[in-house]
Scaffold this motif. Structure first.
Motif, PDB file in Angstrom:
ATOM      1  N   SER A  20      41.434  32.275  33.688  1.00 51.48           N
ATOM      2  CA  SER A  20      41.383  33.911  33.537  1.00 51.48           C
ATOM      3  C   SER A  20      42.011  34.506  34.746  1.00 51.48           C
ATOM      4  CB  SER A  20      39.749  34.076  33.622  1.00 51.48           C
ATOM      5  OG  SER A  20      39.018  33.631  34.391  1.00 51.48           O
ATOM      6  N   GLN A  21      41.829  33.924  35.776  1.00 46.39           N
ATOM      7  CA  GLN A  21      42.718  34.288  37.013  1.00 46.39           C
ATOM      8  C   GLN A  21      43.401  33.304  37.978  1.00 46.39           C
ATOM      9  OE1 GLN A  21      39.507  36.512  39.456  1.00 46.39           O
ATOM     10  NE2 GLN A  21      40.053  38.496  38.605  1.00 46.39           N
ATOM     11  N   THR A  25      45.494  35.936  47.349  1.00 40.06           N
ATOM     12  CA  THR A  25      44.535  36.718  47.941  1.00 40.06           C
ATOM     13  C   THR A  25      44.933  37.009  49.498  1.00 40.06           C
ATOM     14  OG1 THR A  25      43.097  34.938  48.511  1.00 40.06           O
ATOM     15  CG2 THR A  25      42.759  35.974  46.632  1.00 40.06           C
ATOM     16  N   GLU A  48      44.554  41.616  46.580  1.00 41.08           N
ATOM     17  CA  GLU A  48      44.456  40.348  45.709  1.00 41.08           C
ATOM     18  C   GLU A  48      45.097  40.622  44.404  1.00 41.08           C
ATOM     19  OE1 GLU A  48      40.367  39.692  45.220  1.00 41.08           O
ATOM     20  OE2 GLU A  48      39.986  38.969  47.097  1.00 41.08           O
ATOM     21  N   PHE A  50      46.136  38.784  40.803  1.00 41.58           N
ATOM     22  CA  PHE A  50      45.975  37.816  39.699  1.00 41.58           C
ATOM     23  C   PHE A  50      46.649  38.039  38.376  1.00 41.58           C
ATOM     24  CE2 PHE A  50      41.937  38.234  42.404  1.00 41.58           C
ATOM     25  CZ  PHE A  50      41.936  37.188  42.870  1.00 41.58           C
ATOM     26  N   ASP A  52      46.436  36.024  34.036  1.00 42.53           N
ATOM     27  CA  ASP A  52      45.682  34.992  33.366  1.00 42.53           C
ATOM     28  C   ASP A  52      46.811  33.810  33.098  1.00 42.53           C
ATOM     29  OD1 ASP A  52      47.036  36.457  31.565  1.00 42.53           O
ATOM     30  OD2 ASP A  52      45.418  36.151  29.928  1.00 42.53           O
ATOM     31  N   THR A 102      51.737  35.834  30.239  1.00 42.04           N
ATOM     32  CA  THR A 102      50.385  36.345  30.536  1.00 42.04           C
ATOM     33  C   THR A 102      50.000  37.641  29.673  1.00 42.04           C
ATOM     34  OG1 THR A 102      48.926  37.234  32.424  1.00 42.04           O
ATOM     35  CG2 THR A 102      51.153  38.203  32.183  1.00 42.04           C
ATOM     36  N   ARG A 104      47.017  39.703  30.783  1.00 42.38           N
ATOM     37  CA  ARG A 104      46.168  40.491  31.657  1.00 42.38           C
ATOM     38  C   ARG A 104      46.642  40.214  33.422  1.00 42.38           C
ATOM     39  NH1 ARG A 104      40.730  42.170  31.269  1.00 42.38           N
ATOM     40  NH2 ARG A 104      39.848  42.251  33.229  1.00 42.38           N
ATOM     41  N   GLU A 106      45.872  41.809  37.333  1.00 38.87           N
ATOM     42  CA  GLU A 106      44.982  42.333  37.980  1.00 38.87           C
ATOM     43  C   GLU A 106      45.402  42.597  39.571  1.00 38.87           C
ATOM     44  OE1 GLU A 106      40.608  41.352  37.511  1.00 38.87           O
ATOM     45  OE2 GLU A 106      41.490  39.828  36.334  1.00 38.87           O
ATOM     46  N   THR A 137      44.032  47.095  36.151  1.00 38.45           N
ATOM     47  CA  THR A 137      43.967  45.900  35.467  1.00 38.45           C
ATOM     48  C   THR A 137      44.896  46.376  34.196  1.00 38.45           C
ATOM     49  OG1 THR A 137      41.791  45.266  35.657  1.00 38.45           O
ATOM     50  CG2 THR A 137      42.679  44.422  33.693  1.00 38.45           C
TER      51      THR A 137
END
Length: 312
Positions: A20-21, A25, A48, A50, A52, A102, A104, A106, A137
């Motif tokens: 999911s991530q 960071t 951070e 991220f 998916d 991907t 998603r 974030e 997101t």
């Protein structure tokens, strides 16, 4: 003829499980936020980032993530034209565009922000620190952005104070003070209760530009506790803070409900699907544990609850 390096990250993993991530960071950048008629605010921000990762791909392209972050944050620093949450939103959207695997992306950001203010009694100029929280997101359905702040204040326990009130009342009765005078005294002079350093956090998440002023969030959060605290405090300021904190004793739950009232009053224009997060944590002074309360709720529901309570 140069040798083409293999793209190991694009190969299949030994265990075909999606993640999911995946990301990076601790990315530190200077971000410059423009203000109309004033000098820009320069923040040292930590990011951070991220995305998916599907089950069929071994790894994410970390260098590409860093490239996107560098591009958008360098643009933000040069242009002086972004809201904090917009920086996160644009970075998330670029991440989504550049990673064809991907669904998603974030981007989260935290930064310290120094605000100037004056002490409540001595009227001296001082500063206080606010922790800015921003994130975004991005998905195929659109981009949701979040803006908020974490502030520190003071609370006083109503339960502890209630016991002190009972003790004071009994002592005054034993001295033959009449009930009317006792009640007048207790109304005028707040009794002691154990105090706590309070940590209030409010964030607002919505799609598009929610028109939420970060300074308004900070003011709501600071006012939700028993009293504000100040870095510089002469004796009259200390007396002010102590008196006002004990005159407005609040449980940790009361602080979150005070935030709810403030959010509905100040941000009534927010759409019903905007998500409001309100968190209060108190560092207990007479216990080894701390007290905590929070609420995560859509604005439509929060508006109904607060307005319904006001109508009773």
């Amino acid at each position: 003829m140069s040798q083409q390096l293999p793209d190991v990250q694009a190969t299949a993993p030994d265990v075909t499980v999606g993640l999911s991530q995946v990301g990076v960071t601790g990315v530190e950048k200077l971000v410059k936020i423009a203000r109309e008629g004033k000098r820009p605010i320069v923040l040292t921000a930590e990011f951070e980032v991220f995305v998916d990762l599907p089950a069929w791909r071994k790894g994410a392209d970390m260098s590409r993530n860093m490239e996107v972050i560098d591009e958008i944050l360098e643009d933000a620093t040069r242009e002086e034209a972004y809201r904090v949450e917009e920086v996160c939103g644009e970075a998330a959207e670029r991440l989504l565009e550049k990673h064809d695997y991907t669904t998603r992306a974030e981007v989260k950001m935290e930064a310290e922000f120094m605000r100037r203010e004056r002490t409540p009694e001595s009227d001296r100029e001082t500063q206080h620190t606010v922790d800015i929280i921003a994130s975004a997101t991005a998905t195929e359905e659109g981009t949701r952005e979040e803006i908020g702040a974490h502030v520190v204040g003071m609370t006083v326990c109503p339960c502890s104070q209630g016991m002190s009130v009972a003790r004071a009342k009994q002592a005054l009765e034993d001295l033959d003070v009449d009930e009317e005078t006792i009640n007048a005294f207790l109304d005028e002079v707040p009794q002691p209760g154990h105090s706590q350093r309070g940590h209030a956090t409010i964030t607002v998440e919505s799609e598009g530009d929610p028109d939420v002023d970060l300074n308004d969030i900070v003011e709501i959060a600071r006012d939700s506790m028993s009293a504000r605290i100040y870095n510089l405090a002469k004796r009259p300021d200390e007396d002010h803070m102590t008196y006002h904190a004990h005159a407005d004793a609040k449980f940790v739950e009361d602080c979150v409900r005070a935030m709810a009232e403030g959010v509905v009053s100040e941000f009534d224009h927010l759409p019903d699907d905007a998500v409001v997060t309100m968190i209060q944590s108190n560092d207990e002074s007479i216990h080894q544990h701390n007290a905590h309360a929070e609420r995560v709720v859509e604005m439509g529901t929060l508006r109904e609850e607060v307005d319904g309570d006001a109508g009773r």
